[in-house]
Design a protein around this motif. Sequence first.
Motif, PDB file in Angstrom:
ATOM      1  N   ALA A   3      82.828  32.172  64.042  1.00  0.00           N
ATOM      2  CA  ALA A   3      83.520  33.455  63.996  1.00  0.00           C
ATOM      3  C   ALA A   3      84.091  33.805  65.370  1.00  0.00           C
ATOM      4  CB  ALA A   3      82.561  34.539  63.534  1.00  0.00           C
ATOM      5  N   LYS A   4      85.260  34.423  65.383  1.00  0.00           N
ATOM      6  CA  LYS A   4      85.854  34.932  66.612  1.00  0.00           C
ATOM      7  C   LYS A   4      85.221  36.285  66.946  1.00  0.00           C
ATOM      8  CE  LYS A   4      89.029  31.673  67.058  1.00  0.00           C
ATOM      9  NZ  LYS A   4      89.014  30.720  68.185  1.00  0.00           N
ATOM     10  N   ILE A   5      84.987  36.521  68.217  1.00  0.00           N
ATOM     11  CA  ILE A   5      84.357  37.772  68.660  1.00  0.00           C
ATOM     12  C   ILE A   5      85.365  38.622  69.427  1.00  0.00           C
ATOM     13  CG2 ILE A   5      82.480  38.827  69.980  1.00  0.00           C
ATOM     14  CD1 ILE A   5      81.542  37.127  67.595  1.00  0.00           C
ATOM     15  N   TYR A 201      84.494  41.665  59.959  1.00  0.00           N
ATOM     16  CA  TYR A 201      83.715  42.906  59.971  1.00  0.00           C
ATOM     17  C   TYR A 201      83.891  43.622  61.300  1.00  0.00           C
ATOM     18  CZ  TYR A 201      79.616  45.999  59.906  1.00  0.00           C
ATOM     19  OH  TYR A 201      78.791  47.088  59.959  1.00  0.00           O
ATOM     20  N   SER A 202      84.317  44.875  61.228  1.00  0.00           N
ATOM     21  CA  SER A 202      84.399  45.740  62.404  1.00  0.00           C
ATOM     22  C   SER A 202      83.148  46.611  62.403  1.00  0.00           C
ATOM     23  CB  SER A 202      85.663  46.605  62.328  1.00  0.00           C
ATOM     24  OG  SER A 202      85.720  47.485  63.425  1.00  0.00           O
ATOM     25  N   SER A 207      73.426  47.988  65.740  1.00  0.00           N
ATOM     26  CA  SER A 207      72.537  46.876  65.406  1.00  0.00           C
ATOM     27  C   SER A 207      73.060  45.546  65.951  1.00  0.00           C
ATOM     28  CB  SER A 207      72.397  46.774  63.883  1.00  0.00           C
ATOM     29  OG  SER A 207      71.825  45.544  63.501  1.00  0.00           O
ATOM     30  N   LYS A 208      72.133  44.654  66.281  1.00  0.00           N
ATOM     31  CA  LYS A 208      72.489  43.284  66.663  1.00  0.00           C
ATOM     32  C   LYS A 208      72.473  42.349  65.454  1.00  0.00           C
ATOM     33  CE  LYS A 208      70.575  43.800  71.325  1.00  0.00           C
ATOM     34  NZ  LYS A 208      69.483  43.388  72.231  1.00  0.00           N
ATOM     35  N   ILE A 209      71.652  42.666  64.441  1.00  0.00           N
ATOM     36  CA  ILE A 209      71.489  41.766  63.301  1.00  0.00           C
ATOM     37  C   ILE A 209      72.594  41.940  62.258  1.00  0.00           C
ATOM     38  CG2 ILE A 209      69.972  43.283  61.950  1.00  0.00           C
ATOM     39  CD1 ILE A 209      69.655  39.446  62.314  1.00  0.00           C
ATOM     40  N   VAL A 210      73.166  43.160  62.151  1.00  0.00           N
ATOM     41  CA  VAL A 210      74.191  43.425  61.127  1.00  0.00           C
ATOM     42  C   VAL A 210      75.383  42.477  61.250  1.00  0.00           C
ATOM     43  CG1 VAL A 210      75.913  45.113  60.352  1.00  0.00           C
ATOM     44  CG2 VAL A 210      73.530  45.790  60.584  1.00  0.00           C
ATOM     45  N   PRO A 211      75.971  42.285  62.440  1.00  0.00           N
ATOM     46  CA  PRO A 211      77.094  41.337  62.516  1.00  0.00           C
ATOM     47  C   PRO A 211      76.706  39.892  62.231  1.00  0.00           C
ATOM     48  CG  PRO A 211      76.557  42.225  64.696  1.00  0.00           C
ATOM     49  CD  PRO A 211      75.776  43.013  63.711  1.00  0.00           C
ATOM     50  N   ILE A 222      84.314  39.129  64.129  1.00  0.00           N
ATOM     51  CA  ILE A 222      83.406  40.253  64.354  1.00  0.00           C
ATOM     52  C   ILE A 222      83.973  41.085  65.493  1.00  0.00           C
ATOM     53  CG2 ILE A 222      81.120  40.973  65.168  1.00  0.00           C
ATOM     54  CD1 ILE A 222      81.037  39.891  62.333  1.00  0.00           C
ATOM     55  N   GLU A 223      84.122  42.374  65.237  1.00  0.00           N
ATOM     56  CA  GLU A 223      84.569  43.305  66.271  1.00  0.00           C
ATOM     57  C   GLU A 223      83.425  44.269  66.579  1.00  0.00           C
ATOM     58  OE1 GLU A 223      88.624  45.638  66.770  1.00  0.00           O
ATOM     59  OE2 GLU A 223      87.335  46.661  65.329  1.00  0.00           O
ATOM     60  N   LYS A 224      83.135  44.446  67.859  1.00  0.00           N
ATOM     61  CA  LYS A 224      82.000  45.288  68.253  1.00  0.00           C
ATOM     62  C   LYS A 224      82.386  46.128  69.463  1.00  0.00           C
ATOM     63  CE  LYS A 224      77.310  45.821  67.877  1.00  0.00           C
ATOM     64  NZ  LYS A 224      76.609  46.248  66.664  1.00  0.00           N
ATOM     65  N   HIS A 225      82.137  47.431  69.381  1.00  0.00           N
ATOM     66  CA  HIS A 225      82.419  48.311  70.516  1.00  0.00           C
ATOM     67  C   HIS A 225      81.452  48.031  71.667  1.00  0.00           C
ATOM     68  CE1 HIS A 225      85.166  51.443  68.721  1.00  0.00           C
ATOM     69  NE2 HIS A 225      84.832  50.737  67.661  1.00  0.00           N
ATOM     70  N   PHE A 226      81.935  48.206  72.902  1.00  0.00           N
ATOM     71  CA  PHE A 226      81.029  48.108  74.041  1.00  0.00           C
ATOM     72  C   PHE A 226      81.457  49.061  75.139  1.00  0.00           C
ATOM     73  CE2 PHE A 226      84.345  45.608  75.890  1.00  0.00           C
ATOM     74  CZ  PHE A 226      84.061  45.380  77.236  1.00  0.00           C
ATOM     75  N   THR A 227      80.531  49.330  76.036  1.00  0.00           N
ATOM     76  CA  THR A 227      80.775  50.228  77.157  1.00  0.00           C
ATOM     77  C   THR A 227      80.045  49.690  78.379  1.00  0.00           C
ATOM     78  OG1 THR A 227      80.490  52.492  77.991  1.00  0.00           O
ATOM     79  CG2 THR A 227      78.812  51.695  76.474  1.00  0.00           C
ATOM     80  N   LEU A 228      80.478  50.114  79.545  1.00  0.00           N
ATOM     81  CA  LEU A 228      79.773  49.741  80.775  1.00  0.00           C
ATOM     82  C   LEU A 228      78.509  50.561  80.958  1.00  0.00           C
ATOM     83  CD1 LEU A 228      82.880  49.546  83.154  1.00  0.00           C
ATOM     84  CD2 LEU A 228      81.685  47.629  82.077  1.00  0.00           C
ATOM     85  N   ASP A 229      78.488  51.753  80.357  1.00  0.00           N
ATOM     86  CA  ASP A 229      77.342  52.655  80.517  1.00  0.00           C
ATOM     87  C   ASP A 229      77.390  53.706  79.419  1.00  0.00           C
ATOM     88  OD1 ASP A 229      75.419  54.507  81.254  1.00  0.00           O
ATOM     89  OD2 ASP A 229      76.047  54.616  83.357  1.00  0.00           O
ATOM     90  N   LYS A 230      76.366  53.739  78.572  1.00  0.00           N
ATOM     91  CA  LYS A 230      76.342  54.691  77.449  1.00  0.00           C
ATOM     92  C   LYS A 230      76.260  56.143  77.906  1.00  0.00           C
ATOM     93  CE  LYS A 230      74.626  51.908  73.632  1.00  0.00           C
ATOM     94  NZ  LYS A 230      73.749  51.912  72.448  1.00  0.00           N
TER      95      LYS A 230
END
Length: 238
Positions: A3-5, A201-202, A207-211, A222-230
């Motif tokens: 899968a492409k991330i 899946y976006s 969760s880490k297991i859902v994707p 798989i598309e997943k949001h990320f941030t440098l600091d929550k």
Amino acid sequence: MRAKIILEAGVNHNGSFKKAIKMIDVAARAKADYIKFQTFFAEDLVTKGAPKAPYQKKNTKKKESQYRMLKKLELSKNDHLRLIKHCKKKGIKFLSSPFSISSFNLLHKLGLKTIKIPSGEINNYPYLNHIGTFKKKIIISTGMSYLNEVIRAVKILNKAGTPKKNITVLHCNSEYPSPIDDVNLNSILTLKKNLGLKVGYSDHSISKIVPVIAVALGAKIIEKHFTLDKNLSGPDHK
């Protein structure tokens, strides 16, 4: 084929070019295939007095209109050029979601061969028809959509000129964040069965297991949001 991330930076750069560069560095170190930003002009999206969404009010804690918030998060054409150049340097692909025809036109002029259509534009038929004529690779999210709306969006893109082999459809739950009970990953199978296209899946869950399960069900992206600091100020960090 694995899968492409896509790591979704979105607007988590907070309008700071320096933060956007750092996000590219982090995404490249994480071995993601793409980092995705958002391309928009606030005046195309909201009226001057439109209020922020409840989650945005909660996460920004600032008394300002949605227009004022979005205006501060725009990336200029020059920003895009420099970010694309930095992505090439770091060996990660630049991707963005255009939120209007004019923002798509900017990405086209910048040479993007793949376009990510956000869930909110799936019923924007003039926009879809315009994008479809360019025959690019299309990734389209489906949050809050009925199946018949997804089918129609694909038909519009295809009729405008984009071959179906160029289209990947992402299952998506648009709640921020999505509760585990509501991710409904069986929708990946439904999309695959009814569309006969590549699916993905976006993920708006934390969760880490859902994707991982999504990939087991056939997700090619798989598309997943990320941030440098929550803890940073901004609508999507938390």
